[in-house]
Write a protein that holds these residues in place. Structure first.
Motif, short mmCIF file in Angstrom:
data_model
loop_
_atom_site.label_atom_id
_atom_site.label_comp_id
_atom_site.label_asym_id
_atom_site.label_seq_id
_atom_site.Cartn_x
_atom_site.Cartn_y
_atom_site.Cartn_z
N ARG A 88 35.41 31.31 -29.45
CA ARG A 88 34.15 30.58 -29.36
C ARG A 88 34.31 29.18 -29.92
O ARG A 88 35.24 28.89 -30.66
N GLY A 89 33.36 28.32 -29.55
CA GLY A 89 33.38 26.95 -30.05
C GLY A 89 33.12 26.88 -31.54
O GLY A 89 32.67 27.84 -32.15
N GLU A 90 33.44 25.74 -32.13
CA GLU A 90 33.24 25.52 -33.54
C GLU A 90 32.21 24.42 -33.74
O GLU A 90 32.53 23.24 -33.60
N PRO A 91 30.94 24.78 -34.03
CA PRO A 91 29.89 23.78 -34.18
C PRO A 91 30.27 22.73 -35.23
O PRO A 91 30.83 23.06 -36.27
N GLY A 92 29.95 21.48 -34.93
CA GLY A 92 30.22 20.42 -35.88
C GLY A 92 31.54 19.70 -35.65
O GLY A 92 31.83 18.72 -36.32
N LEU A 93 32.34 20.19 -34.70
CA LEU A 93 33.60 19.53 -34.39
C LEU A 93 33.60 19.13 -32.92
O LEU A 93 33.21 19.91 -32.07
N ALA A 94 34.05 17.91 -32.65
CA ALA A 94 34.17 17.47 -31.26
C ALA A 94 35.17 18.38 -30.55
O ALA A 94 36.15 18.83 -31.14
N VAL A 95 34.92 18.65 -29.27
CA VAL A 95 35.77 19.59 -28.54
C VAL A 95 37.22 19.15 -28.53
O VAL A 95 38.13 19.98 -28.54
N TRP A 96 37.47 17.82 -28.49
CA TRP A 96 38.84 17.34 -28.41
C TRP A 96 39.56 17.39 -29.77
O TRP A 96 40.75 17.16 -29.84
N GLY A 122 46.55 1.74 -33.39
CA GLY A 122 45.35 2.53 -33.69
C GLY A 122 45.60 3.65 -34.67
O GLY A 122 46.73 3.88 -35.11
N PRO A 123 44.53 4.39 -35.01
CA PRO A 123 44.62 5.49 -35.98
C PRO A 123 45.57 6.57 -35.48
O PRO A 123 45.75 6.77 -34.28
N VAL A 124 46.17 7.28 -36.42
CA VAL A 124 47.06 8.37 -36.06
C VAL A 124 47.08 9.39 -37.19
O VAL A 124 46.93 9.05 -38.36
N ARG A 125 47.22 10.66 -36.80
CA ARG A 125 47.39 11.74 -37.77
C ARG A 125 48.69 12.45 -37.45
O ARG A 125 49.04 12.65 -36.28
N LEU A 126 49.39 12.87 -38.50
CA LEU A 126 50.67 13.54 -38.35
C LEU A 126 50.69 14.77 -39.26
O LEU A 126 50.16 14.72 -40.38
N ALA A 136 48.91 23.48 -42.08
CA ALA A 136 49.95 22.46 -42.16
C ALA A 136 50.62 22.46 -43.54
O ALA A 136 49.98 22.69 -44.56
N VAL A 137 51.93 22.19 -43.56
CA VAL A 137 52.64 22.10 -44.83
C VAL A 137 52.69 20.66 -45.32
O VAL A 137 53.09 20.40 -46.46
N SER A 138 52.29 19.72 -44.49
CA SER A 138 52.12 18.33 -44.90
C SER A 138 51.19 17.65 -43.90
O SER A 138 51.16 18.04 -42.72
N LEU A 139 50.45 16.66 -44.36
CA LEU A 139 49.47 16.00 -43.49
C LEU A 139 49.43 14.51 -43.83
O LEU A 139 49.28 14.13 -44.99
N CYS A 140 49.55 13.67 -42.80
CA CYS A 140 49.52 12.21 -42.97
C CYS A 140 48.41 11.63 -42.09
O CYS A 140 48.27 12.03 -40.93
N THR A 141 47.67 10.67 -42.61
CA THR A 141 46.56 10.08 -41.87
C THR A 141 46.55 8.57 -42.05
O THR A 141 46.56 8.07 -43.18
N TYR A 142 46.54 7.84 -40.93
CA TYR A 142 46.32 6.39 -40.98
C TYR A 142 44.98 6.09 -40.31
O TYR A 142 44.72 6.56 -39.21
N GLU A 143 44.14 5.31 -40.98
CA GLU A 143 42.82 4.96 -40.43
C GLU A 143 42.54 3.47 -40.59
O GLU A 143 42.82 2.88 -41.64
N CYS A 144 41.97 2.89 -39.53
CA CYS A 144 41.59 1.48 -39.55
C CYS A 144 40.13 1.29 -39.15
O CYS A 144 39.65 0.16 -39.08
N GLU A 166 43.29 9.47 -31.39
CA GLU A 166 41.91 9.60 -30.94
C GLU A 166 41.34 8.26 -30.52
O GLU A 166 41.68 7.22 -31.10
N GLY A 167 40.48 8.28 -29.49
CA GLY A 167 39.81 7.07 -29.03
C GLY A 167 38.35 7.36 -28.75
O GLY A 167 37.78 8.31 -29.28
N GLN A 168 37.74 6.58 -27.90
CA GLN A 168 36.34 6.76 -27.54
C GLN A 168 36.16 8.04 -26.72
O GLN A 168 36.69 8.15 -25.62
N GLN A 169 35.45 9.01 -27.28
CA GLN A 169 35.11 10.24 -26.57
C GLN A 169 36.31 11.03 -26.09
O GLN A 169 36.23 11.74 -25.09
N ASN A 170 37.45 10.91 -26.76
CA ASN A 170 38.60 11.71 -26.36
C ASN A 170 39.62 11.75 -27.48
O ASN A 170 39.58 10.95 -28.42
#
Length: 308
Positions: A116-124, A246-250, A135-143, A263-267
């Protein structure tokens, strides 16, 4: 490259939607108005995929929805709901659909993976959110904005309230609960390395009143204090750098696989191609050397807070 991309669907309820009640062998199903509990408010990726497979097999067999519905003893409205991912198919639907569409076993196997879907999270974003949990490690770049895992409650609510189209009031709490639940990753996994690189201008962008702005910086400072959480800020004077695309997660999975998310606009897209993921890791590592170190970054946030 493995890419997953979806566009969200209007969650409005069809006026003529129906569900069927299994009447037993030899009896025609009775159609009754759909109950809210039987419709999916947030269709999951697996439901959409399963529905697309049903539709493709039905069309290949040359059957209209009404004709197919007659064979599986469900109304054409229910068939439509399943094909669009708006309804979780029950066991009877799956079995009858298998028999009507060649009995290949494909639908039975696919049905085992339905979620089932997960309310509160965008489908993508849902696939990535599930990978985050293990995950055993997580990296996030945000602008663009403060990363979700570091957002204060007031900041997150402000983000949700500013979305277009406007989020329904009755769903804001669901969005907020999901965002705050994700943040427990930082609290519940004290030995997992979390790395964040964020542009300075993100923290300089004002929102709400002074109290809320200070609350955000206090929240970020608190969450980034543990030794396994590293926050680095790219100062304004750093100039052009390696992650301008652009932003990226690893992240790295328990099996050692490296995966990326953009991630971008609506996707959004989940990236598993080894060469592309390797390139993104190289860019992230290069940006690490161009950003302030953790101590300098905390000092900058404390100064920003002090001038509010």
């Amino acid at each position: 490259m493995t890419v997953f991309q979806e566009v969200p669907e209007d969650v409005g309820v069809d006026a003529d939607a129906e569900v069927d009640v299994d009447g037993g062998a030899g009896e025609r199903d009775r159609a009754v108005p759909a109950r809210d509990s039987e419709r999916e408010p947030d269709p999951s990726d697996s439901l959409r995929t399963f529905g697309a497979v049903v539709q493709a097999l039905r069309e290949h067999a040359g059957l209209s929805r009404a004709e197919f519905g007659a064979r599986v003893q469900y109304s054409k409205h229910t068939v439509e709901s399943v094909e669009l991912g708006r309804r979780m198919p029950d066991e009877s639907f799956v079995e009858r659909a298998e028999e009507a569409l060649g009995n290949t076993g494909a639908l039975r196997k696919a049905a085992c993976h339905l979620t089932r879907g997960e309310p509160g999270l965008a489908v993508w974003f849902r696939r990535w959110a599930r990978l985050e949990k293990t995950a055993v490690s997580l990296c996030t770049y945000e602008c663009r904005l403060v990363p979700g895992l570091l957002q204060s409650e007031a900041y997150a609510r402000s983000v949700f309230e500013g979305t277009v189209p406007v989020a329904p009031d009755d769903r804001l709490d669901s969005f907020m609960n999901r965002r705050m639940e994700r943040q427990r990753l930082l609290l519940d996994r004290p030995t997992t390395p979390f790395s964040f690189i964020v542009e300075e201008h993100v923290f300089r962008r004002r929102f709400g009143d002074t109290t809320q702005a200070r609350g955000l910086l206090d929240h970020v400072l608190e969450l980034s204090a543990p030794r396994n959480v590293m926050l680095q800020i790219v100062p304004l004077e750093a100039g052009l750098h390696a992650c301008l695309d652009g932003p990226v997660r690893l992240l790295q999975t328990p099996t050692g696989q490296r995966v990326a998310y953009a991630e971008g606009q609506q996707n959004g897209r989940l990236i598993s191609d080894l060469k592309e993921v390797s390139l993104l890791y190289q860019r992230y590592d290069t940006l690490r050397s161009q950003a302030l170190n953790a101590k300098e970054s905390r000092g900058l946030l404390e100064r920003l807070r002090g001038v509010l």
